[in-house]
Design a protein around this motif. Sequence first.
Motif, short mmCIF file in Angstrom:
data_model
loop_
_atom_site.label_atom_id
_atom_site.label_comp_id
_atom_site.label_asym_id
_atom_site.label_seq_id
_atom_site.Cartn_x
_atom_site.Cartn_y
_atom_site.Cartn_z
N VAL A 267 0.84 -1.19 0.00
CA VAL A 267 0.00 0.00 0.00
C VAL A 267 0.88 1.24 0.00
N GLU A 268 0.83 1.97 -1.10
CA GLU A 268 1.62 3.20 -1.22
C GLU A 268 0.85 4.40 -0.68
N SER A 269 1.61 5.38 -0.23
CA SER A 269 1.02 6.65 0.21
C SER A 269 2.08 7.73 0.10
N LEU B 104 7.53 9.15 -0.36
CA LEU B 104 6.55 8.10 -0.56
C LEU B 104 6.81 6.97 0.41
N SER B 105 5.73 6.31 0.82
CA SER B 105 5.82 5.15 1.69
C SER B 105 5.12 3.96 1.05
N CYS B 106 5.59 2.77 1.36
CA CYS B 106 4.96 1.55 0.90
C CYS B 106 4.91 0.59 2.09
N ALA B 107 3.71 0.37 2.60
CA ALA B 107 3.53 -0.54 3.72
C ALA B 107 3.28 -1.94 3.17
N ALA B 108 4.12 -2.88 3.58
CA ALA B 108 4.04 -4.24 3.05
C ALA B 108 3.54 -5.21 4.12
N SER B 109 2.78 -6.19 3.68
CA SER B 109 2.31 -7.25 4.59
C SER B 109 2.20 -8.55 3.80
N GLY B 110 2.23 -9.66 4.53
CA GLY B 110 2.09 -10.96 3.90
C GLY B 110 3.35 -11.53 3.30
N LEU B 111 4.50 -10.91 3.58
CA LEU B 111 5.77 -11.43 3.07
C LEU B 111 6.85 -11.17 4.11
N ARG C 177 19.12 12.54 -6.58
CA ARG C 177 17.93 13.28 -6.14
C ARG C 177 16.99 12.41 -5.30
N PHE C 178 16.90 11.14 -5.62
CA PHE C 178 16.01 10.21 -4.92
C PHE C 178 16.84 9.26 -4.06
N THR C 179 16.25 8.86 -2.93
CA THR C 179 16.88 7.88 -2.05
C THR C 179 15.85 6.83 -1.65
N ILE C 180 16.19 5.56 -1.86
CA ILE C 180 15.31 4.48 -1.43
C ILE C 180 15.76 4.01 -0.05
N LEU C 181 14.81 3.88 0.84
CA LEU C 181 15.09 3.49 2.22
C LEU C 181 14.13 2.37 2.62
N ARG C 182 14.58 1.56 3.56
CA ARG C 182 13.67 0.52 4.05
C ARG C 182 13.79 0.41 5.55
N ASN C 183 12.65 0.17 6.20
CA ASN C 183 12.61 -0.07 7.64
C ASN C 183 12.10 -1.49 7.81
N ASN C 184 13.02 -2.42 8.01
CA ASN C 184 12.63 -3.83 8.11
C ASN C 184 11.79 -4.11 9.35
N ALA C 185 12.00 -3.34 10.40
CA ALA C 185 11.22 -3.55 11.63
C ALA C 185 9.75 -3.18 11.43
N ASN D 123 8.36 -3.08 8.22
CA ASN D 123 7.90 -3.59 6.91
C ASN D 123 7.49 -2.45 5.98
N THR D 124 8.30 -1.41 5.95
CA THR D 124 7.96 -0.24 5.15
C THR D 124 9.12 0.16 4.26
N LEU D 125 8.78 0.47 3.02
CA LEU D 125 9.74 0.95 2.04
C LEU D 125 9.44 2.42 1.79
N TYR D 126 10.48 3.22 1.62
CA TYR D 126 10.30 4.64 1.38
C TYR D 126 11.03 5.06 0.10
N LEU D 127 10.56 6.17 -0.44
CA LEU D 127 11.29 6.82 -1.53
C LEU D 127 11.31 8.31 -1.22
N GLN D 128 12.48 8.79 -0.82
CA GLN D 128 12.66 10.21 -0.56
C GLN D 128 13.02 10.89 -1.88
N MET D 129 12.20 11.82 -2.30
CA MET D 129 12.39 12.48 -3.60
C MET D 129 12.66 13.97 -3.37
N ASN D 130 13.83 14.40 -3.75
CA ASN D 130 14.23 15.80 -3.60
C ASN D 130 14.47 16.41 -4.98
N SER D 131 14.51 17.72 -5.01
CA SER D 131 14.76 18.45 -6.26
C SER D 131 13.87 17.94 -7.39
N LEU D 132 12.60 17.83 -7.10
CA LEU D 132 11.67 17.26 -8.07
C LEU D 132 11.54 18.13 -9.31
#
Length: 118
Positions: free
Chosen positions: A5-7, A20-27, A67-75, A77-86
């Motif tokens: 689920v992205e937001s 951006l955030s991506c909440a993951a479940s079921g994996l 400009r963009f940075t992909i990050l993950r928080n394994n604790a 279950n969330t993936l992020y995309l930090q977007m700068n200088s759009l």
Amino acid sequence: QVQLVESGGGLVQAGGSLRLSCAASGLTFSRNTMAWFRQPPGKEREFVAKSGWSYATTEYADSVKGRFTILRNNAENTLYLQMNSLKPEDTAVYYCAAVFVSGKYQYWGQGTQVTVSS
């Protein structure tokens, strides 16, 4: 079942930032490669960035490097995309993808719209 689920999308002026955030479940999030893709208006879906589960490897499309940075928080279950200088050309629907098997991602989120005004 796997759900992604992205937001965080929205309207922003050129030069601005969004996260951006991506909440993951079921994996087992910590053991899966996760990625972001985007589909600009009238164009094919394209790769943006990925985060490998081993050795914290990352990879970016040339168009977003620095400009963009992909990050993950394994604790959490969330993936992020930090977007700068759009830029206006970053306007697209952004998708989260998971579980890279046989050369393709098996699961996709519903997408979140990012619009960058000039």
